[in-house]
Motif scaffolding. Structure first.
Motif, PDB file in Angstrom:
ATOM      1  N   ILE A 212       1.313   7.518  -5.604  1.00  0.00           N
ATOM      2  CA  ILE A 212       1.553   7.499  -4.164  1.00  0.00           C
ATOM      3  C   ILE A 212       0.348   6.852  -3.492  1.00  0.00           C
ATOM      4  O   ILE A 212      -0.806   7.060  -3.914  1.00  0.00           O
ATOM      5  N   ILE A 213       0.600   6.082  -2.450  1.00  0.00           N
ATOM      6  CA  ILE A 213      -0.471   5.540  -1.611  1.00  0.00           C
ATOM      7  C   ILE A 213      -0.457   6.306  -0.294  1.00  0.00           C
ATOM      8  O   ILE A 213       0.585   6.438   0.344  1.00  0.00           O
ATOM      9  N   LEU A 214      -1.600   6.836   0.090  1.00  0.00           N
ATOM     10  CA  LEU A 214      -1.746   7.605   1.328  1.00  0.00           C
ATOM     11  C   LEU A 214      -2.583   6.810   2.310  1.00  0.00           C
ATOM     12  O   LEU A 214      -3.607   6.221   1.946  1.00  0.00           O
ATOM     13  N   CYS A 215      -2.149   6.809   3.556  1.00  0.00           N
ATOM     14  CA  CYS A 215      -2.844   6.075   4.615  1.00  0.00           C
ATOM     15  C   CYS A 215      -2.699   6.865   5.908  1.00  0.00           C
ATOM     16  O   CYS A 215      -1.872   7.774   5.997  1.00  0.00           O
ATOM     17  N   THR A 216      -3.508   6.560   6.889  1.00  0.00           N
ATOM     18  CA  THR A 216      -3.298   7.178   8.204  1.00  0.00           C
ATOM     19  C   THR A 216      -2.193   6.419   8.942  1.00  0.00           C
ATOM     20  O   THR A 216      -1.938   5.241   8.667  1.00  0.00           O
ATOM     21  N   GLY A 241       3.319   1.167  -5.408  1.00  0.00           N
ATOM     22  CA  GLY A 241       3.780  -0.024  -4.713  1.00  0.00           C
ATOM     23  C   GLY A 241       5.157  -0.460  -5.167  1.00  0.00           C
ATOM     24  O   GLY A 241       6.008  -0.825  -4.334  1.00  0.00           O
ATOM     25  N   ARG A 242       5.401  -0.430  -6.470  1.00  0.00           N
ATOM     26  CA  ARG A 242       6.714  -0.853  -6.982  1.00  0.00           C
ATOM     27  C   ARG A 242       7.822   0.068  -6.484  1.00  0.00           C
ATOM     28  O   ARG A 242       8.944  -0.372  -6.232  1.00  0.00           O
ATOM     29  N   ALA A 243       7.495   1.377  -6.345  1.00  0.00           N
ATOM     30  CA  ALA A 243       8.487   2.344  -5.863  1.00  0.00           C
ATOM     31  C   ALA A 243       8.435   2.520  -4.346  1.00  0.00           C
ATOM     32  O   ALA A 243       9.217   3.298  -3.796  1.00  0.00           O
ATOM     33  N   ARG A 244       7.515   1.800  -3.696  1.00  0.00           N
ATOM     34  CA  ARG A 244       7.332   1.876  -2.240  1.00  0.00           C
ATOM     35  C   ARG A 244       7.094   3.322  -1.784  1.00  0.00           C
ATOM     36  O   ARG A 244       7.643   3.779  -0.782  1.00  0.00           O
ATOM     37  N   ARG A 245       6.253   4.023  -2.551  1.00  0.00           N
ATOM     38  CA  ARG A 245       5.891   5.385  -2.170  1.00  0.00           C
ATOM     39  C   ARG A 245       4.599   5.335  -1.354  1.00  0.00           C
ATOM     40  O   ARG A 245       3.495   5.375  -1.896  1.00  0.00           O
ATOM     41  N   VAL A 246       4.755   5.216  -0.042  1.00  0.00           N
ATOM     42  CA  VAL A 246       3.634   5.144   0.898  1.00  0.00           C
ATOM     43  C   VAL A 246       3.799   6.271   1.907  1.00  0.00           C
ATOM     44  O   VAL A 246       4.850   6.397   2.531  1.00  0.00           O
TER      45      VAL A 246
END
Length: 277
Positions: A212-216, A241-246
């Motif tokens: 998972i990518i975490l961002c504000t 990124g490939r799974a678009r888990r943001v």
């Protein structure tokens, strides 16, 4: 003479009350949030630009960004007390403010729940709101004890990307608020083993291999949403990124370690483990 003495004695409690509730400039989003949570917002005469919650804080006179304060801007508001987070500065300005007779109290930035309780108690003492601080502390402890726990056996690898400025993306290692939040939410920091914030590179993103990518929320908006963020070096090729888990969260809630910490950890836990499932 006796009458004058009685009048003076009658004025003493009012004077003491005024002294116990000073005019305050608050620097640091979590500090300002705590002042509001204690019901002491009426004492605020100014805040910095990171003081974004509650929304009423944004309507107060501003003294600039926490790290680049000016002595003149603060003193123009005629405060009796500067309450500041550990990031407030520069140090020379704090020294100038003290030299001008202003009481300066810098709160420790501790990325722990116990630190939130300690800061709440200290701000309560400085604002003359000890009773309110004790009550808030009790509510925080109750919320902390009943927050949702991570599912057993679930510990997703999460990469936190600080992305508030285009072309200046950084990832969070250990010793950061982001790392502490990931730990509290039962996740693994994909950039563990590195200290502080480091520039994002394609190689580091691929090595981290986050789930998972975490961002504000603010960072996602600055990058043009998840699509824009995934154009950064290497991110689109990671499992996340490939799974678009943001995942995005409001910056002060996620990283502020203020009175909403139990809520922040509960929300982050749900989001991260929901995506992992």
């Amino acid at each position: 003479m006796k009458r004058r003495s009685l009048l003076g004695a009658a004025l003493l409690p009012a004077f003491a009350h005024a002294q116990a509730q000073p005019r305050i400039v608050s620097v640091g989003g979590a500090v300002t949030e705590t002042v509001f949570a204690l019901g002491a917002q009426g004492q605020l005469v100014g805040v910095d630009t990171t003081s974004l919650f509650p929304v009423d804080a944004t309507r107060l006179p501003q003294v600039g960004y926490a790290r680049t304060l000016s002595a003149e801007g603060v003193l123009a508001l005629k405060p009796q007390l500067l309450l500041a987070s550990g990031e407030a500065g520069p140090p020379l300005v704090l020294t100038q403010l003290k030299g001008a007779g202003l009481r300066v109290e810098v709160m420790d930035d501790q990325h722990r729940f116990d630190g939130v309780l300690a800061r709440t108690q200290r701000i309560g003492e400085l604002c003359g709101r000890e009773r309110e601080a004790a009550q808030l502390g009790d509510r925080l402890q109750q919320a902390w004890a009943t927050r949702p726990k991570p599912p057993a056996g679930s510990a997703p690898r999460v990469l936190f990307v600080l992305a508030h400025a285009a072309g200046q993306l950084r990832v969070a290692g250990e010793g950061t608020g982001a790392h502490a939040m990931l730990t509290l939410a039962g996740a693994r920091n994909a950039f563990a083993g590195v200290q502080g914030y480091k520039p994002l590179t394609a190689e580091s993103a691929l090595q981290a291999a986050p789930d998972i990518i975490l961002c504000t929320d603010q960072g996602l908006a600055a990058q043009g949403g998840a699509d824009g963020l995934l154009k950064a070096p290497g991110l689109a090729l990671t499992p996340a990124g490939r799974a678009r888990r943001v995942v995005g969260m409001e910056a002060l809630l996620l990283l502020g370690f203020g009175p909403r910490l139990p809520q922040a950890v509960a929300e982050l836990t749900r989001q991260l483990h929901g995506h992992a499932a």
